[in-house]
Write a protein that holds these residues in place. Structure first.
Motif, PDB file in Angstrom:
ATOM      1  N   ASP A  62      29.802  81.023  -1.114  1.00  0.00           N
ATOM      2  CA  ASP A  62      28.323  82.488  -1.843  1.00  0.00           C
ATOM      3  C   ASP A  62      27.371  81.638  -2.438  1.00  0.00           C
ATOM      4  O   ASP A  62      27.319  81.998  -2.949  1.00  0.00           O
ATOM      5  CB  ASP A  62      28.815  83.396  -1.691  1.00  0.00           C
ATOM      6  N   SER A  63      28.102  80.335  -2.358  1.00  0.00           N
ATOM      7  CA  SER A  63      27.366  79.548  -3.444  1.00  0.00           C
ATOM      8  C   SER A  63      26.882  78.144  -2.915  1.00  0.00           C
ATOM      9  O   SER A  63      27.679  77.187  -2.236  1.00  0.00           O
ATOM     10  CB  SER A  63      28.753  78.988  -4.615  1.00  0.00           C
ATOM     11  N   ILE A  64      26.039  77.514  -4.017  1.00  0.00           N
ATOM     12  CA  ILE A  64      25.635  75.934  -3.591  1.00  0.00           C
ATOM     13  C   ILE A  64      25.326  75.186  -4.396  1.00  0.00           C
ATOM     14  O   ILE A  64      24.663  75.492  -5.482  1.00  0.00           O
ATOM     15  CB  ILE A  64      24.610  75.916  -2.368  1.00  0.00           C
ATOM     16  N   THR A  65      25.809  74.126  -4.722  1.00  0.00           N
ATOM     17  CA  THR A  65      24.708  73.203  -6.151  1.00  0.00           C
ATOM     18  C   THR A  65      24.672  72.384  -5.855  1.00  0.00           C
ATOM     19  O   THR A  65      24.579  71.564  -4.591  1.00  0.00           O
ATOM     20  CB  THR A  65      26.682  72.664  -6.158  1.00  0.00           C
ATOM     21  N   VAL A  66      22.941  72.030  -6.344  1.00  0.00           N
ATOM     22  CA  VAL A  66      22.270  71.399  -5.500  1.00  0.00           C
ATOM     23  C   VAL A  66      21.230  70.658  -6.737  1.00  0.00           C
ATOM     24  O   VAL A  66      21.082  71.163  -8.088  1.00  0.00           O
ATOM     25  CB  VAL A  66      21.269  71.760  -4.962  1.00  0.00           C
ATOM     26  N   SER A  67      20.770  69.696  -6.763  1.00  0.00           N
ATOM     27  CA  SER A  67      19.742  68.461  -7.413  1.00  0.00           C
ATOM     28  C   SER A  67      19.152  67.950  -6.797  1.00  0.00           C
ATOM     29  O   SER A  67      18.359  68.022  -5.587  1.00  0.00           O
ATOM     30  CB  SER A  67      21.259  67.370  -8.347  1.00  0.00           C
ATOM     31  N   MET A  68      18.147  67.505  -7.486  1.00  0.00           N
ATOM     32  CA  MET A  68      17.044  66.937  -7.164  1.00  0.00           C
ATOM     33  C   MET A  68      17.305  65.702  -5.952  1.00  0.00           C
ATOM     34  O   MET A  68      16.703  64.975  -5.435  1.00  0.00           O
ATOM     35  CB  MET A  68      16.194  66.028  -7.982  1.00  0.00           C
ATOM     36  N   ARG A  69      18.558  64.931  -5.995  1.00  0.00           N
ATOM     37  CA  ARG A  69      19.173  64.063  -5.795  1.00  0.00           C
ATOM     38  C   ARG A  69      19.847  64.183  -4.105  1.00  0.00           C
ATOM     39  O   ARG A  69      20.297  63.642  -2.831  1.00  0.00           O
ATOM     40  CB  ARG A  69      20.145  63.163  -6.167  1.00  0.00           C
ATOM     41  N   THR A  70      19.948  65.199  -3.662  1.00  0.00           N
ATOM     42  CA  THR A  70      20.983  65.993  -3.066  1.00  0.00           C
ATOM     43  C   THR A  70      20.215  67.214  -2.362  1.00  0.00           C
ATOM     44  O   THR A  70      20.755  67.984  -1.221  1.00  0.00           O
ATOM     45  CB  THR A  70      21.950  67.223  -3.198  1.00  0.00           C
ATOM     46  N   LEU A  71      18.821  67.737  -2.598  1.00  0.00           N
ATOM     47  CA  LEU A  71      17.837  68.108  -1.096  1.00  0.00           C
ATOM     48  C   LEU A  71      18.513  67.855  -0.107  1.00  0.00           C
ATOM     49  O   LEU A  71      18.394  66.037   0.119  1.00  0.00           O
ATOM     50  CB  LEU A  71      16.605  68.114  -2.168  1.00  0.00           C
ATOM     51  N   PRO A  72      18.230  68.090   1.089  1.00  0.00           N
ATOM     52  CA  PRO A  72      18.362  68.217   2.702  1.00  0.00           C
ATOM     53  C   PRO A  72      16.618  67.300   2.845  1.00  0.00           C
ATOM     54  O   PRO A  72      15.868  67.489   1.816  1.00  0.00           O
ATOM     55  CB  PRO A  72      18.162  69.219   2.984  1.00  0.00           C
ATOM     56  N   LYS A  73      16.884  66.085   3.127  1.00  0.00           N
ATOM     57  CA  LYS A  73      15.495  65.663   3.590  1.00  0.00           C
ATOM     58  C   LYS A  73      15.250  66.266   4.688  1.00  0.00           C
ATOM     59  O   LYS A  73      13.600  66.234   4.761  1.00  0.00           O
ATOM     60  CB  LYS A  73      16.214  63.855   4.519  1.00  0.00           C
ATOM     61  N   LYS A  74      15.311  67.269   5.212  1.00  0.00           N
ATOM     62  CA  LYS A  74      14.513  67.792   6.933  1.00  0.00           C
ATOM     63  C   LYS A  74      15.338  69.799   6.103  1.00  0.00           C
ATOM     64  O   LYS A  74      16.149  69.888   5.548  1.00  0.00           O
ATOM     65  CB  LYS A  74      15.547  67.762   7.644  1.00  0.00           C
ATOM     66  N   PRO A  75      13.913  70.202   5.915  1.00  0.00           N
ATOM     67  CA  PRO A  75      14.296  71.726   5.474  1.00  0.00           C
ATOM     68  C   PRO A  75      15.005  72.457   6.533  1.00  0.00           C
ATOM     69  O   PRO A  75      15.264  72.138   7.344  1.00  0.00           O
ATOM     70  CB  PRO A  75      12.933  72.412   6.114  1.00  0.00           C
ATOM     71  N   LEU A  76      16.153  72.964   5.374  1.00  0.00           N
ATOM     72  CA  LEU A  76      17.887  74.180   5.605  1.00  0.00           C
ATOM     73  C   LEU A  76      17.479  75.089   5.492  1.00  0.00           C
ATOM     74  O   LEU A  76      17.757  75.235   3.732  1.00  0.00           O
ATOM     75  CB  LEU A  76      18.902  73.285   5.034  1.00  0.00           C
ATOM     76  N   ILE A  77      17.971  76.112   5.968  1.00  0.00           N
ATOM     77  CA  ILE A  77      17.703  77.516   6.131  1.00  0.00           C
ATOM     78  C   ILE A  77      19.529  77.862   6.166  1.00  0.00           C
ATOM     79  O   ILE A  77      20.429  77.565   6.994  1.00  0.00           O
ATOM     80  CB  ILE A  77      17.385  77.679   7.141  1.00  0.00           C
ATOM     81  N   TYR A  78      20.199  78.021   4.942  1.00  0.00           N
ATOM     82  CA  TYR A  78      21.155  78.054   4.161  1.00  0.00           C
ATOM     83  C   TYR A  78      21.681  79.253   4.159  1.00  0.00           C
ATOM     84  O   TYR A  78      21.992  80.073   3.291  1.00  0.00           O
ATOM     85  CB  TYR A  78      21.423  77.047   3.520  1.00  0.00           C
ATOM     86  N   VAL A  79      22.734  79.730   5.160  1.00  0.00           N
ATOM     87  CA  VAL A  79      23.023  81.044   4.818  1.00  0.00           C
ATOM     88  C   VAL A  79      24.424  81.870   4.320  1.00  0.00           C
ATOM     89  O   VAL A  79      25.334  80.977   5.057  1.00  0.00           O
ATOM     90  CB  VAL A  79      23.216  82.322   7.194  1.00  0.00           C
ATOM     91  N   MET A  80      24.547  82.234   3.145  1.00  0.00           N
ATOM     92  CA  MET A  80      25.252  82.078   2.531  1.00  0.00           C
ATOM     93  C   MET A  80      26.645  82.399   3.367  1.00  0.00           C
ATOM     94  O   MET A  80      26.307  83.964   4.258  1.00  0.00           O
ATOM     95  CB  MET A  80      24.730  82.734   1.038  1.00  0.00           C
ATOM     96  N   LYS A  81      27.562  82.744   3.383  1.00  0.00           N
ATOM     97  CA  LYS A  81      28.749  83.387   3.505  1.00  0.00           C
ATOM     98  C   LYS A  81      28.476  85.274   3.722  1.00  0.00           C
ATOM     99  O   LYS A  81      29.017  86.248   4.697  1.00  0.00           O
ATOM    100  CB  LYS A  81      29.743  83.430   2.666  1.00  0.00           C
ATOM    101  N   GLY A  82      28.447  85.996   2.288  1.00  0.00           N
ATOM    102  CA  GLY A  82      27.876  87.037   2.048  1.00  0.00           C
ATOM    103  C   GLY A  82      27.172  87.489   2.784  1.00  0.00           C
ATOM    104  O   GLY A  82      26.468  88.892   2.824  1.00  0.00           O
ATOM    105  N   LEU A  83      26.667  86.657   3.478  1.00  0.00           N
ATOM    106  CA  LEU A  83      25.100  87.273   4.516  1.00  0.00           C
ATOM    107  C   LEU A  83      24.960  87.281   5.752  1.00  0.00           C
ATOM    108  O   LEU A  83      24.339  88.447   6.501  1.00  0.00           O
ATOM    109  CB  LEU A  83      23.612  86.726   3.896  1.00  0.00           C
ATOM    110  N   GLN A  84      25.661  86.778   6.545  1.00  0.00           N
ATOM    111  CA  GLN A  84      26.893  86.101   7.564  1.00  0.00           C
ATOM    112  C   GLN A  84      26.819  87.191   7.939  1.00  0.00           C
ATOM    113  O   GLN A  84      27.674  88.685   7.634  1.00  0.00           O
ATOM    114  CB  GLN A  84      27.503  85.664   7.798  1.00  0.00           C
TER     115      GLN A  84
END
Length: 277
Positions: A255-277
């Motif tokens: 249910d979580s993700i850690t992100v920074s400017m350096r680790t942003l996806p290069k292509k737009p990513l729809i990331y579905v958290m576990k609690g929403l699946q």
């Protein structure tokens, strides 16, 4: 053709007083103006250094889906923020800041824990006025873009500026929470919002907007990381199906993700958290 954007940089002259820092309006690093927007005016002022968030040593921002439309945002400097806070979904530690919207009682509470330092309403308690949030706390800058809402429970009509899109500028990232968005955004809204690297979007398919309308908003924002939330009724696939090969889709293992400017996806990513699946 995708419009090109220019960054709007504004520095405000601060009064020479002991309370000058508190009186200055913070400057957004995420706002931009489309070159082809009619009647847009580019601005650049000089003066005292703008009020900006503290620089922290880290660059990772952690986002945790707590439920419904509540996310916990933890900054590198340890500031904890909870979005659309209703008191039901709470971070493990007392948040420093909570944001709220009022389309439904599941998005706010009028009796938050008194230990929360900053309780930010996405609406104004003064009739006819807009909520105006400009808060710097630690290494975070929080601002809002007001939007209209429909009256709840089939009463008909709408309320101008009844809720807000909240934007969190942290460690160079522009993070947006669309709240209970009821209408497609205008050019003026997109100018106010500027760049969003990460966006939290309701995917209920009707209580806010239909999947087709909401997908048009997301395609226009072109964020690197899209986090669905607020799913009531239709499966999240109904929203995801609106996007083509220009967007990647992934189901999160937790249910979580850690992100920074350096680790942003290069292509737009729809990331579905576990609690929403």
């Amino acid at each position: 053709m995708k419009p090109q954007y220019l960054v709007l940089a504004i520095a405000f002259v601060a009064p020479a007083s002991a309370g000058a820092q508190e009186q200055r309006t913070p400057v957004s690093q995420c706002q931009a103006i489309a070159q082809n927007t009619p009647k847009a005016t580019f601005a650049s002022f000089s003066g005292a250094a703008p009020l900006t968030p503290a620089v922290s040593e880290g660059e990772d921002v952690k986002l945790t889906f707590l439920g419904h439309s509540t996310f916990e945002i933890e900054t590198p400097g340890g500031i904890v923020i909870a979005t659309d806070y209703n008191g039901w979904y709470r971070p493990a530690t007392l948040p420093d800041v909570v944001t709220m919207n009022k389309a439904h009682t599941s998005h706010f509470t009028l009796t938050p824990d008194p230990g929360i330092k900053h309780v930010l309403h996405g609406w104004s308690d003064v009739p006819g006025e807009k909520a105006d949030i400009d808060l710097v706390i630690g290494d975070a800058y929080i601002r809002n873009v007001p939007t209209d809402i429909r009256f709840s429970y089939g009463l008909g009509g709408s309320q101008e500026n009844g809720n807000s899109i909240f934007i969190f500028e942290i460690a160079g990232l522009c993070i947006g929470h669309l709240g209970h968005l009821h209408y497609e955004l205008t050019d003026a809204h997109y100018i106010e919002i500027g760049r969003l690297d990460v966006v939290m979007v309701p995917v209920d398919g009707g209580l806010t907007m239909g999947a087709d309308s909401m997908s048009r908003v997301i395609k226009r924002l072109r964020s690197s990381l899209i986090l669905p939330m607020h799913r009531r009724g239709p499966p999240v696939e109904a929203f995801v199906s609106m996007f083509g090969k220009d967007f990647d889709v992934a189901n999160a293992p937790d249910d979580s993700i850690t992100v920074s400017m350096r680790t942003l996806p290069k292509k737009p990513l729809i990331y579905v958290m576990k609690g929403l699946q």
